[in-house]
Design a protein around this motif. Sequence first.
Motif, short mmCIF file in Angstrom:
data_model
loop_
_atom_site.label_atom_id
_atom_site.label_comp_id
_atom_site.label_asym_id
_atom_site.label_seq_id
_atom_site.Cartn_x
_atom_site.Cartn_y
_atom_site.Cartn_z
N SER A 38 0.81 -1.22 0.00
CA SER A 38 0.00 0.00 0.00
C SER A 38 0.84 1.27 0.00
O SER A 38 0.31 2.36 -0.22
CB SER A 38 -0.92 0.01 1.22
N VAL A 73 -5.82 8.45 -2.80
CA VAL A 73 -6.18 7.31 -1.95
C VAL A 73 -6.29 6.07 -2.83
O VAL A 73 -6.82 6.14 -3.94
CB VAL A 73 -7.51 7.57 -1.21
N SER A 75 -7.53 2.03 -2.49
CA SER A 75 -8.25 1.12 -1.59
C SER A 75 -7.95 -0.33 -1.91
O SER A 75 -7.43 -0.67 -2.98
CB SER A 75 -9.75 1.36 -1.69
N GLN A 162 -8.31 3.76 11.84
CA GLN A 162 -8.88 3.71 10.49
C GLN A 162 -10.10 2.78 10.42
O GLN A 162 -11.07 3.07 9.73
CB GLN A 162 -7.81 3.27 9.49
N PRO A 241 -3.45 9.05 3.73
CA PRO A 241 -2.98 7.67 3.87
C PRO A 241 -1.49 7.51 3.58
O PRO A 241 -0.81 6.73 4.25
CB PRO A 241 -3.84 6.91 2.84
N ARG A 244 0.53 8.32 6.56
CA ARG A 244 0.36 7.43 7.71
C ARG A 244 1.27 6.21 7.58
O ARG A 244 1.29 5.35 8.47
CB ARG A 244 -1.10 7.00 7.84
#
Length: 314
Positions: A38, A73, A75, A162, A241, A244
């Motif tokens: 990710s 972002v 997903s 989250q 994101p 993070r």
Amino acid sequence: MSNQLPVINLMGPTASGKTALACELYEKGGFELISVDSALVYKDMDIGTAKPTKAEQELYPHHLIDIISPLEVYSAAQFVDDASLLIDQIHAKGKTPILVGGTMLYFKALLEGLSSNLPNADQAIRDEIEAKAESEGWDVVYADLCAIDPLAGQKFNVSDKQRIIRALEVYKLTGQPITQLQAEQPKNLPYRYKFHNYALMPDRVELHKRIEQRLKIMWDIGFLSEVESLIEKYDLNENLPSMRSVGYRQVLDFLKNGDRSHNKIAEMEDKALFATRQLAKRQYTWLRSLQKTHTIQTFCTVKQAQEDLRNFYD
């Protein structure tokens, strides 16, 4: 069942050696690599993600690296869509895909499918939840979740920020608990694939040494400067994101503080090391959970994995 397409999943915690193993397999011929990470999806985030260098990527091309900016972002649902398309394209060439990485949520989504009708993310609602957490504390937000979805409250910890945000977001959008929707909705199981699951799980002490060595190299080759360049190029904040990601979060906090003293630099490096070790711990937990419902062959060393994977290229 004979028409199922073979897919090799090569999982493992950060710094376990899985990428090097995948590259060795690639050299045997007949394979293509798909990144399951990710953080590697983000452009310009190279050092802190331990992304293969440009030269390495020329030798060992990876799909799903450098596909979005740090402001965007990505997903698990997008990953499943992208990876499924790539798997089919790779098989159409007569090759076998190797999916390699440490984002266990992506592996789980690919192996099990995703609940089909959950609502998309709503940034306004997420901002509202995070604002409440900032003003009243995550304990209060967690209590809100427990009140509307006790089962989710049992499954999540107050530190699972989250997941708490997502559960509250779904409830605000649908009026129903996320656990109820997940239980009721059919899953899009990828029946056309035959997954061969492998995991590199080194001894914890050895893994911690490798993590420490990797982070030292990251600092030496300019991780701090990389984040400074990112801040200049993009309008970054700690809620994205991308920021993070372990390491980036700690560097961003350090740069925002403004104190560049030796003690603060050492403190930042220690926090990044601790966060990376915690990430590895979570990855081990994910792997053990996946092993309850999927056959995953585990190895302590790359050499052991090489021997078992030999049947794919002999």
